[in-house]
Enzyme design. Structure first.
Site, PDB file in Angstrom:
ATOM      1  N   CYS A 198      -1.550   7.336   3.676  1.00 12.47           N
ATOM      2  CA  CYS A 198      -2.902   7.785   3.411  1.00 12.47           C
ATOM      3  C   CYS A 198      -3.521   8.602   4.622  1.00 12.47           C
ATOM      4  CB  CYS A 198      -4.025   6.786   3.053  1.00 12.47           C
ATOM      5  SG  CYS A 198      -4.079   5.394   4.334  1.00 12.47           S
TER       6      CYS A 198
ATOM      7  N   ASP B  82       2.334   2.794   2.715  1.00 12.18           N
ATOM      8  CA  ASP B  82       2.502   3.333   3.866  1.00 12.18           C
ATOM      9  C   ASP B  82       3.919   3.127   4.639  1.00 12.18           C
ATOM     10  OD1 ASP B  82      -0.173   4.339   3.657  1.00 12.18           O
ATOM     11  OD2 ASP B  82      -1.058   2.673   4.446  1.00 12.18           O
TER      12      ASP B  82
ATOM     13  N   CYS C  31       0.796  -1.014  -0.043  1.00  7.17           N
ATOM     14  CA  CYS C  31       0.014  -0.027   0.048  1.00  7.17           C
ATOM     15  C   CYS C  31       0.751   1.342  -0.187  1.00  7.17           C
ATOM     16  CB  CYS C  31      -0.945  -0.059   1.205  1.00  7.17           C
ATOM     17  SG  CYS C  31      -0.155  -0.027   2.856  1.00  7.17           S
TER      18      CYS C  31
ATOM     19  N   CYS D 173      -3.948   0.028   8.582  1.00 11.74           N
ATOM     20  CA  CYS D 173      -3.116   1.135   9.071  1.00 11.74           C
ATOM     21  C   CYS D 173      -3.026   1.179  10.370  1.00 11.74           C
ATOM     22  CB  CYS D 173      -3.671   2.324   8.813  1.00 11.74           C
ATOM     23  SG  CYS D 173      -3.863   2.917   6.868  1.00 11.74           S
TER      24      CYS D 173
END
Length: 150
Positions: free
Chosen positions: A59, A36, A34, A103
């Site tokens: 994000c 991150d 992703c 996350c």
């Protein structure tokens, strides 16, 4: 994707942003799937997290979870802070959409890595156990039962 007001608040006004230059512990985690990336730095006095900062490239949910986990851990004993769960972070943010639960995993993993780094630097045994996001079977987009009520 619908985010809670708390997620938006922590995204728009993140707490504890930055880096502690002479940190007692540093945790760096990321997810190439992703994109991150998180870095959490901690200062520790008598096994209590006296200060904590984060830098996150990712994000809005990644920033919000980083902000929240630092708020939760500040002032905690490391033995309690290492047990903060992804569900607790999501709950404190009034939920996360299922595709964004990874996350909260990264945020808790960054904290665990910083605590273990501190302990190792002190010549002590690490206590965090497995870092979930380092598991080759970790799927950052796996559905979760912890999500925002719509």
């Amino acid at each position: 994707m619908l985010y809670s007001d708390k997620v938006m608040e922590h995204f728009n006004n993140p707490r504890n942003v930055g880096i502690l230059d002479e940190a007692d512990g540093v945790g760096e985690v990321g997810n190439p799937t992703c994109g991150d990336m998180m870095k959490i730095t901690i200062d520790v006095d008598d096994d209590t997290i006296s200060d904590i900062k984060f830098q996150t490239l990712g994000c809005g949910a990644a920033i919000a979870t980083s902000s929240m986990v630092t708020e939760m851990a500040k002032g905690m004993d490391i033995h309690d802070a290492v047990n903060i769960t992804k569900k607790q972070v999501a709950d404190e943010l009034d939920g996360l959409p299922a595709p964004k639960m990874h996350c909260s995993v990264l945020a808790t993993d960054g904290l665990k890595a910083a605590i273990d780094d501190y302990l190792v630097k002190q010549g002590r045994e690490p206590i965090a156990g497995d870092i979930e996001s380092n598991d080759p079977d970790f799927d950052p987009h796996e559905e979760s039962d912890v999500e925002l009520d719509e």
